[in-house]
Design a protein around this motif. Sequence first.
Motif, PDB file in Angstrom:
ATOM      1  N   GLU A 247       0.854  -1.191   0.000  1.00 36.51           N
ATOM      2  CA  GLU A 247       0.000   0.000   0.000  1.00 36.51           C
ATOM      3  C   GLU A 247       0.883   1.231   0.000  1.00 36.51           C
ATOM      4  O   GLU A 247       1.750   1.396   0.866  1.00 36.51           O
ATOM      5  CB  GLU A 247      -0.896   0.003   1.242  1.00 36.51           C
TER       6      GLU A 247
ATOM      7  N   GLU B 206      -8.282   9.252  -1.034  1.00 40.90           N
ATOM      8  CA  GLU B 206      -9.134   8.617  -0.044  1.00 40.90           C
ATOM      9  C   GLU B 206      -8.566   7.257   0.329  1.00 40.90           C
ATOM     10  O   GLU B 206      -7.804   6.646  -0.430  1.00 40.90           O
ATOM     11  CB  GLU B 206     -10.567   8.447  -0.579  1.00 40.90           C
ATOM     12  N   LEU B 207      -8.964   6.785   1.504  1.00 45.42           N
ATOM     13  CA  LEU B 207      -8.569   5.451   1.917  1.00 45.42           C
ATOM     14  C   LEU B 207      -9.195   4.409   0.995  1.00 45.42           C
ATOM     15  O   LEU B 207     -10.352   4.547   0.576  1.00 45.42           O
ATOM     16  CB  LEU B 207      -9.026   5.175   3.356  1.00 45.42           C
ATOM     17  N   THR B 208      -8.439   3.375   0.693  1.00 47.99           N
ATOM     18  CA  THR B 208      -8.984   2.263  -0.075  1.00 47.99           C
ATOM     19  C   THR B 208      -9.760   1.346   0.865  1.00 47.99           C
ATOM     20  O   THR B 208      -9.799   1.547   2.084  1.00 47.99           O
ATOM     21  CB  THR B 208      -7.865   1.467  -0.755  1.00 47.99           C
ATOM     22  N   GLU B 209     -10.357   0.311   0.311  1.00 52.46           N
ATOM     23  CA  GLU B 209     -11.133  -0.637   1.110  1.00 52.46           C
ATOM     24  C   GLU B 209     -10.263  -1.451   2.061  1.00 52.46           C
ATOM     25  O   GLU B 209     -10.777  -2.188   2.908  1.00 52.46           O
ATOM     26  CB  GLU B 209     -11.903  -1.583   0.195  1.00 52.46           C
ATOM     27  N   SER B 210      -8.966  -1.298   1.966  1.00 53.54           N
ATOM     28  CA  SER B 210      -8.057  -2.018   2.869  1.00 53.54           C
ATOM     29  C   SER B 210      -7.927  -1.360   4.232  1.00 53.54           C
ATOM     30  O   SER B 210      -7.294  -1.926   5.137  1.00 53.54           O
ATOM     31  CB  SER B 210      -6.661  -2.117   2.232  1.00 53.54           C
ATOM     32  N   TRP B 211      -8.534  -0.155   4.401  1.00 53.14           N
ATOM     33  CA  TRP B 211      -8.357   0.609   5.635  1.00 53.14           C
ATOM     34  C   TRP B 211      -9.670   1.215   6.095  1.00 53.14           C
ATOM     35  O   TRP B 211     -10.509   1.592   5.266  1.00 53.14           O
ATOM     36  CB  TRP B 211      -7.330   1.730   5.419  1.00 53.14           C
ATOM     37  N   THR B 212      -9.824   1.343   7.404  1.00 51.90           N
ATOM     38  CA  THR B 212     -11.017   1.977   7.924  1.00 51.90           C
ATOM     39  C   THR B 212     -10.702   2.743   9.201  1.00 51.90           C
ATOM     40  O   THR B 212      -9.974   2.245  10.064  1.00 51.90           O
ATOM     41  CB  THR B 212     -12.120   0.937   8.213  1.00 51.90           C
TER      42      THR B 212
ATOM     43  N   ASP C  13     -13.303  11.324  11.921  1.00 48.21           N
ATOM     44  CA  ASP C  13     -12.787  10.970  10.602  1.00 48.21           C
ATOM     45  C   ASP C  13     -12.139  12.161   9.913  1.00 48.21           C
ATOM     46  O   ASP C  13     -11.340  11.989   8.980  1.00 48.21           O
ATOM     47  CB  ASP C  13     -13.922  10.423   9.723  1.00 48.21           C
TER      48      ASP C  13
ATOM     49  N   SER D 137      -6.319  -1.730   9.476  1.00 53.59           N
ATOM     50  CA  SER D 137      -6.448  -2.455   8.214  1.00 53.59           C
ATOM     51  C   SER D 137      -7.697  -3.324   8.254  1.00 53.59           C
ATOM     52  O   SER D 137      -8.082  -3.833   9.315  1.00 53.59           O
ATOM     53  CB  SER D 137      -5.217  -3.337   7.982  1.00 53.59           C
ATOM     54  N   THR D 138      -8.341  -3.475   7.109  1.00 55.28           N
ATOM     55  CA  THR D 138      -9.435  -4.440   7.008  1.00 55.28           C
ATOM     56  C   THR D 138      -8.891  -5.829   6.712  1.00 55.28           C
ATOM     57  O   THR D 138      -9.567  -6.824   6.950  1.00 55.28           O
ATOM     58  CB  THR D 138     -10.430  -4.028   5.916  1.00 55.28           C
TER      59      THR D 138
ATOM     60  N   LYS E 283      -4.862  -7.347  13.051  1.00 66.12           N
ATOM     61  CA  LYS E 283      -4.935  -6.211  12.139  1.00 66.12           C
ATOM     62  C   LYS E 283      -3.844  -5.201  12.458  1.00 66.12           C
ATOM     63  O   LYS E 283      -3.364  -5.107  13.594  1.00 66.12           O
ATOM     64  CB  LYS E 283      -6.306  -5.534  12.234  1.00 66.12           C
TER      65      LYS E 283
END
Length: 256
Positions: free
Chosen positions: A46, A52-58, A73, A105-106, A223
């Motif tokens: 990464e 923006e954050l990708t789906e790998s992060w929240t 946020d 991380s997701t 994670k």
Amino acid sequence: MKAWKWFERHYPKIIGGLLVAFLVGFWLYLQSQRIDLKGYTLSVEENFDGTELTESWTPEGDGSFHYVGFYSDQQVSVRDGHLVINLGYREGNKGQQLYGSEVRSTFTMNHGYIEVKARLPKSNTVNAVISLTTDDALTNADPTQGSKIVFASTQHYPYPLQALGIYNALSVPETENAVVLSAIYGEFHTYGLLWTEESYAFYFDGYKVWESVTTPTSTVDQKLSFAFEFPYYTRDDVTQLNVDLDIDSVKVYTQP
């Protein structure tokens, strides 16, 4: 007397030889501590491109209170190829308060090597932390079911010490304040963790600085977490606090 005269005549060469031997020995020692990824495969990379954050992060817990302040946020941004988490005192949805965030991380990992290139803030008021964790890591008394494994921390600013540790509900965590060969604050360095069945080994710029010896390693997936996680000291003036945890890249290596 003859021996002393011989020493007086040859001591520059003796001292020089000892110095060369020390430097060669130290260099060989450093090489032995370098991370060896032979047999490992890069499974996650990464570089935080985009805005923006990708789906790998929240982000975690928007609006709730955690450790140093309220999570928002708005304190998380992706810009110029970096993930930036800000901790600052400002006006927000909870009023004039200290706001920060945690990004997890997701994806999960279970054994392997993880390396994060990051710039830790210059601050002795709060502690920016990079770790592997689980939802119940700090309330779980069985380390095989997950621990909080801190492999980057600002705890010792401005000294070149890496505060490393494995934390859970046990009363005495396994920790180490490892000396590193560079200033670690305000500049980018790589922070690594090698997780095997036997131990956790902690790396700074590719060189091992410490390895756990007593804590059983986790058998469950964990994670990656970036956060400001430890309480500020109430005697400090947090109204002037404005610091960033800046993540440049993440790499995860696994073994087949």
